[in-house]
Design a protein around this motif. Sequence first.
Motif, mmCIF file in Angstrom:
data_model
loop_
_atom_site.group_PDB
_atom_site.id
_atom_site.type_symbol
_atom_site.label_atom_id
_atom_site.label_comp_id
_atom_site.label_asym_id
_atom_site.label_seq_id
_atom_site.Cartn_x
_atom_site.Cartn_y
_atom_site.Cartn_z
ATOM 1 N N THR A 301 0.828 -1.210 0.000
ATOM 2 C CA THR A 301 0.000 0.000 0.000
ATOM 3 C C THR A 301 0.857 1.254 0.000
ATOM 4 O OG1 THR A 301 -1.748 -1.149 1.216
ATOM 5 C CG2 THR A 301 -1.797 1.260 1.237
ATOM 6 N N ILE A 302 1.883 1.267 0.847
ATOM 7 C CA ILE A 302 2.785 2.423 0.914
ATOM 8 C C ILE A 302 3.470 2.650 -0.428
ATOM 9 C CG2 ILE A 302 4.924 3.277 1.976
ATOM 10 C CD1 ILE A 302 4.008 1.861 4.566
ATOM 11 N N LEU A 303 3.805 1.548 -1.105
ATOM 12 C CA LEU A 303 4.458 1.632 -2.416
ATOM 13 C C LEU A 303 3.533 2.269 -3.455
ATOM 14 C CD1 LEU A 303 7.020 0.793 -4.063
ATOM 15 C CD2 LEU A 303 5.796 -1.332 -4.607
ATOM 16 N N LEU A 304 2.223 1.968 -3.365
ATOM 17 C CA LEU A 304 1.271 2.429 -4.371
ATOM 18 C C LEU A 304 0.585 3.743 -4.012
ATOM 19 C CD1 LEU A 304 -0.504 -0.972 -5.172
ATOM 20 C CD2 LEU A 304 1.285 0.150 -6.493
ATOM 21 N N ALA A 305 0.587 4.108 -2.742
ATOM 22 C CA ALA A 305 -0.135 5.299 -2.291
ATOM 23 C C ALA A 305 0.578 6.575 -2.721
ATOM 24 C CB ALA A 305 -0.278 5.274 -0.771
ATOM 25 N N PRO A 306 -0.170 7.709 -2.793
ATOM 26 C CA PRO A 306 0.458 9.002 -3.123
ATOM 27 C C PRO A 306 1.557 9.336 -2.125
ATOM 28 C CG PRO A 306 -1.936 9.162 -3.202
ATOM 29 C CD PRO A 306 -1.623 7.816 -2.630
#
Length: 318
Positions: A301-306
């Motif tokens: 999630t951290i990789l894909l989040a803004p």
Amino acid sequence: MREIIIPFATGITLFLFGMQLMRIGLMRISGDFLHSFLYRFTKTPYHGFFTGTVATLLLQSSSAVTVITIGLINAHLITFYQSIGIILGTNIGTVATAELIALNIGKWAVLLLLFGAILVLFPSKNSRAIGLISGGFAIIFLGMDALQMIATPIQNSKIMQSVLAMEEHKLFIGLLFGIVITAIIQSSSATTAITMSMIYYQNIPLTFGIAVILGSNIGTCFTAILASIGGSIEGKQMATAHLLLNIIGVIIFYPLIIPLALIVQSLAEYPPTQIAHAQLIFNLVNSLIILPFVKPFAKLTILLAPKENFNIHKFWRK
């Protein structure tokens, strides 16, 4: 079109108004307990899972719990990692509304509404809150009755006949329908109610209805996305996690729609109950698959989040 739009608008208005009354009543009973409950019992993903489930059962809205959680993250009261368990729990708690609707107790709607109106007149805070819950529940069923009026016109419409005739793309269209309708009306429960109404009169096949339900789980994420705009990075990560969770679930379940339809048909004969059970199985399995892998899921999630907040001034300078 008038035969569809007027009953649809009336039914959705009543349904959402009933949901709001129930939410107000439940909030008055729970009071500040809900916020402190979310804050205190999120130490581990499993605690958060239980907390998210209970909170969503109290509020009858996964979107409301998600928005509250984003507020707690933006206030730095809980971390993004703590919020993941809550997200998983909200997916379980939100199916309660569908299961209640599937009980087919709409014939008691008028009595429930009268009972709620009487309780609202009492001086006790809890009595008035229970009155709002009872009245809201009754209005939900009145909205369902209005939504059922659109079943025949939709079935006879050329668009629906064309969609149902497209065997190869029918399920994908159902998925898109669930996403778009839920994103517009901001309620997966309302989309589920519409689907139940249509399947009750056999206007759509069960597989198409399940595809709509899968899409509604993605559509409901747009509330969290809107709530995260302008907030902290962790708030955006939480909204991304909510969206990612449901996209993963849909990717897993979409090829299994036909087996899932067979399973729910073996569990219940009443078509709306089959839809409610399909929603329950999807959300339960989806959350339980992710729960043991919260850390890898959080990293993804951290990789894909803004990575930064959107700045309108910077955007226009570009």
